[in-house]
Design a protein around this motif. Structure first.
Motif, PDB file in Angstrom:
ATOM      1  N   ARG A 150      34.939  14.579  99.425  1.00  0.00           N
ATOM      2  CA  ARG A 150      35.414  14.380  98.211  1.00  0.00           C
ATOM      3  C   ARG A 150      35.665  12.818  97.730  1.00  0.00           C
ATOM      4  O   ARG A 150      36.121  12.060  98.781  1.00  0.00           O
ATOM      5  CB  ARG A 150      36.206  15.337  97.738  1.00  0.00           C
ATOM      6  CG  ARG A 150      35.800  16.705  97.789  1.00  0.00           C
ATOM      7  CD  ARG A 150      36.737  17.912  97.637  1.00  0.00           C
ATOM      8  NE  ARG A 150      37.329  17.828  96.211  1.00  0.00           N
ATOM      9  CZ  ARG A 150      37.022  18.529  95.126  1.00  0.00           C
ATOM     10  NH1 ARG A 150      35.676  19.165  95.322  1.00  0.00           N
ATOM     11  NH2 ARG A 150      37.242  18.510  93.905  1.00  0.00           N
ATOM     12  N   ALA A 151      35.827  12.462  96.607  1.00  0.00           N
ATOM     13  CA  ALA A 151      36.386  10.994  96.394  1.00  0.00           C
ATOM     14  C   ALA A 151      37.703  10.686  96.931  1.00  0.00           C
ATOM     15  O   ALA A 151      38.735  11.516  96.520  1.00  0.00           O
ATOM     16  CB  ALA A 151      36.422  11.018  94.548  1.00  0.00           C
ATOM     17  N   GLY A 152      37.722   9.543  97.387  1.00  0.00           N
ATOM     18  CA  GLY A 152      39.080   9.216  97.859  1.00  0.00           C
ATOM     19  C   GLY A 152      39.222   9.592  99.428  1.00  0.00           C
ATOM     20  O   GLY A 152      39.872   8.812 100.150  1.00  0.00           O
ATOM     21  N   ASP A 153      38.316  10.562 100.043  1.00  0.00           N
ATOM     22  CA  ASP A 153      38.421  10.631 101.366  1.00  0.00           C
ATOM     23  C   ASP A 153      37.978   9.523 102.112  1.00  0.00           C
ATOM     24  O   ASP A 153      37.129   8.782 101.932  1.00  0.00           O
ATOM     25  CB  ASP A 153      37.579  12.217 101.501  1.00  0.00           C
ATOM     26  CG  ASP A 153      38.010  13.285 101.058  1.00  0.00           C
ATOM     27  OD1 ASP A 153      39.394  13.436 100.557  1.00  0.00           O
ATOM     28  OD2 ASP A 153      37.351  14.509 101.032  1.00  0.00           O
ATOM     29  N   LEU A 154      38.566   9.635 103.329  1.00  0.00           N
ATOM     30  CA  LEU A 154      37.722   8.809 104.649  1.00  0.00           C
ATOM     31  C   LEU A 154      36.732   9.567 105.004  1.00  0.00           C
ATOM     32  O   LEU A 154      36.927  10.666 105.710  1.00  0.00           O
ATOM     33  CB  LEU A 154      38.825   8.537 105.691  1.00  0.00           C
ATOM     34  CG  LEU A 154      38.458   7.625 106.783  1.00  0.00           C
ATOM     35  CD1 LEU A 154      37.980   6.448 106.063  1.00  0.00           C
ATOM     36  CD2 LEU A 154      39.443   7.347 107.776  1.00  0.00           C
ATOM     37  N   TYR A 155      35.519   9.253 104.632  1.00  0.00           N
ATOM     38  CA  TYR A 155      34.559  10.410 104.602  1.00  0.00           C
ATOM     39  C   TYR A 155      34.216  10.778 106.063  1.00  0.00           C
ATOM     40  O   TYR A 155      34.071  10.144 106.851  1.00  0.00           O
ATOM     41  CB  TYR A 155      33.191   9.347 104.181  1.00  0.00           C
ATOM     42  CG  TYR A 155      31.888  10.350 104.120  1.00  0.00           C
ATOM     43  CD1 TYR A 155      31.537  11.209 103.283  1.00  0.00           C
ATOM     44  CD2 TYR A 155      31.013  10.278 105.265  1.00  0.00           C
ATOM     45  CE1 TYR A 155      30.482  11.721 103.077  1.00  0.00           C
ATOM     46  CE2 TYR A 155      29.914  11.085 105.273  1.00  0.00           C
ATOM     47  CZ  TYR A 155      29.739  11.891 104.076  1.00  0.00           C
ATOM     48  OH  TYR A 155      28.338  12.736 104.079  1.00  0.00           O
ATOM     49  N   ASP A 156      34.146  12.060 106.033  1.00  0.00           N
ATOM     50  CA  ASP A 156      34.006  13.067 107.085  1.00  0.00           C
ATOM     51  C   ASP A 156      35.065  12.783 108.174  1.00  0.00           C
ATOM     52  O   ASP A 156      34.683  13.367 109.390  1.00  0.00           O
ATOM     53  CB  ASP A 156      32.509  12.722 107.516  1.00  0.00           C
ATOM     54  CG  ASP A 156      31.999  14.207 108.305  1.00  0.00           C
ATOM     55  OD1 ASP A 156      31.710  15.047 107.522  1.00  0.00           O
ATOM     56  OD2 ASP A 156      31.553  13.975 109.505  1.00  0.00           O
ATOM     57  N   LEU A 157      36.157  12.401 108.033  1.00  0.00           N
ATOM     58  CA  LEU A 157      37.069  12.096 108.935  1.00  0.00           C
ATOM     59  C   LEU A 157      38.491  12.425 108.405  1.00  0.00           C
ATOM     60  O   LEU A 157      39.080  13.337 109.271  1.00  0.00           O
ATOM     61  CB  LEU A 157      37.439  10.426 109.091  1.00  0.00           C
ATOM     62  CG  LEU A 157      36.250  10.001 109.839  1.00  0.00           C
ATOM     63  CD1 LEU A 157      36.175   8.147 109.992  1.00  0.00           C
ATOM     64  CD2 LEU A 157      35.863  10.437 111.335  1.00  0.00           C
ATOM     65  N   ILE A 158      38.903  12.298 107.233  1.00  0.00           N
ATOM     66  CA  ILE A 158      40.123  12.613 107.009  1.00  0.00           C
ATOM     67  C   ILE A 158      40.222  12.947 105.311  1.00  0.00           C
ATOM     68  O   ILE A 158      39.798  12.149 104.504  1.00  0.00           O
ATOM     69  CB  ILE A 158      41.323  11.421 107.050  1.00  0.00           C
ATOM     70  CG1 ILE A 158      41.284  11.171 108.737  1.00  0.00           C
ATOM     71  CG2 ILE A 158      42.778  11.751 106.439  1.00  0.00           C
ATOM     72  CD1 ILE A 158      42.316   9.968 108.728  1.00  0.00           C
ATOM     73  N   VAL A 159      40.754  13.799 105.059  1.00  0.00           N
ATOM     74  CA  VAL A 159      40.735  14.377 103.671  1.00  0.00           C
ATOM     75  C   VAL A 159      42.155  13.792 103.028  1.00  0.00           C
ATOM     76  O   VAL A 159      42.984  13.663 103.495  1.00  0.00           O
ATOM     77  CB  VAL A 159      41.113  16.036 103.627  1.00  0.00           C
ATOM     78  CG1 VAL A 159      41.061  16.605 102.241  1.00  0.00           C
ATOM     79  CG2 VAL A 159      40.027  16.739 104.433  1.00  0.00           C
ATOM     80  N   SER A 160      41.790  13.580 101.714  1.00  0.00           N
ATOM     81  CA  SER A 160      42.822  12.964 101.031  1.00  0.00           C
ATOM     82  C   SER A 160      44.118  14.004 100.800  1.00  0.00           C
ATOM     83  O   SER A 160      43.969  15.052 100.749  1.00  0.00           O
ATOM     84  CB  SER A 160      42.222  12.774  99.521  1.00  0.00           C
ATOM     85  OG  SER A 160      41.510  11.870  99.601  1.00  0.00           O
ATOM     86  N   ALA A 161      45.298  13.197 100.873  1.00  0.00           N
ATOM     87  CA  ALA A 161      46.386  14.064 100.752  1.00  0.00           C
ATOM     88  C   ALA A 161      46.602  14.722  99.485  1.00  0.00           C
ATOM     89  O   ALA A 161      47.155  15.655  99.366  1.00  0.00           O
ATOM     90  CB  ALA A 161      47.761  12.963 101.083  1.00  0.00           C
ATOM     91  N   GLU A 162      46.009  14.217  98.436  1.00  0.00           N
ATOM     92  CA  GLU A 162      45.983  14.524  97.189  1.00  0.00           C
ATOM     93  C   GLU A 162      44.856  14.139  96.342  1.00  0.00           C
ATOM     94  O   GLU A 162      44.462  12.880  96.700  1.00  0.00           O
ATOM     95  CB  GLU A 162      47.318  14.371  96.145  1.00  0.00           C
ATOM     96  CG  GLU A 162      47.625  13.090  95.908  1.00  0.00           C
ATOM     97  CD  GLU A 162      49.095  12.840  95.134  1.00  0.00           C
ATOM     98  OE1 GLU A 162      48.907  13.204  93.938  1.00  0.00           O
ATOM     99  OE2 GLU A 162      50.170  12.674  95.390  1.00  0.00           O
TER     100      GLU A 162
END
Length: 244
Positions: A150-162
């Motif tokens: 999703r937008a803002g994520d480190l793609y396929d590695l870390i989900v955004s905190a919010e």
């Protein structure tokens, strides 16, 4: 930033402490100016100076300048000729820096900001070496159904905190801060990802991702910045960097 340092020559105090007569104390003030790093514009709002197509050559014709922004004209992709699209990269490589980019995406759109990109014949795409900060219409694109896509994520590695992304069609401010392995992603003024690259923990993250079989992914400590052609309309503007 200006810092002032005071140097005291306490001859009088020492003389007095030793039983002698007090002498005049001399105070020397030295002003030292420390310069803050300056912002460097990576896009002049009028041309593709400083940018090229990934793999070499001029920026493809599908990429245009529109109202002071870099625009991928994917509405007409059915009429694209070979080489019209493709990811674009900075000509310069960067190591420790603070990057700011404003972006907006069309309905159902997908793109990305990819960094630490190593451009070489053995790597067909920027994402084969560089991590990506995702650019996405979370409400319309099917990739949004996947955690860490999703937008803002480190793609396929870390989900955004919010999630701080704005509605589709509005401008978002993305920031990537990388210094000596420490990595932060900010979206619209909020830090959404924080991690450390090139550690055993980083290698473990990569090993669990779709990049696990890409030997060059996430390895390079200096590289180019890429804007992704994912086949959808996307805009980027006010692209600037501060070397740290």
């Amino acid at each position: 930033m200006k810092r002032t340092y005071l140097y005291l020559i306490a001859a009088g105090f020492l003389a007095f402490a030793c039983g002698g007569k007090p002498t005049e104390t001399t105070t020397e003030v030295e002003e030292v100016t420390v310069q803050e790093p300056e912002w460097i514009s990576l896009f002049d709002g009028q041309s593709f100076n400083g940018w090229s197509k990934y793999g070499g050559g001029e920026v493809g014709k599908a990429w245009k300048i529109q109202d002071g922004a870099i625009y991928l004209d994917a509405k007409n992709k059915a009429n694209w000729q070979e080489g019209d699209g493709g990811d674009i990269v900075t000509n310069e490589e960067f190591e420790n820096y603070h990057l700011q980019v404003e972006w907006k995406i069309a309905p159902n759109g997908n793109s990305g900001i990819i960094f630490f990109v190593h451009e070489a014949p053995e790597f067909g795409y920027p994402w084969m070496t560089g991590p990506e900060m995702q650019v996405l219409d979370n409400d319309g694109h099917p990739d949004a159904k996947i955690v860490s896509h999703r937008a803002g994520d480190l793609y396929d590695l870390i989900v955004s905190a919010e999630e701080t992304v704005k509605p589709v069609g509005e401008w978002n401010l993305a920031e990537i801060i990388a210094k000596e392995g420490n990595l932060e992603l900010h979206l619209n003024g909020v830090m959404v990802v924080s991690t450390t690259m090139w550690t055993p923990e980083w290698e473990a993250l990569v090993a669990k991702s779709k990049f696990k079989d890409m030997p060059g992914f996430g390895k390079y400590k200096k590289g180019k910045i890429a804007l992704q052609d994912h086949g959808d309309e996307v805009w980027f503007r006010n692209i600037r960097i501060k070397k740290l």
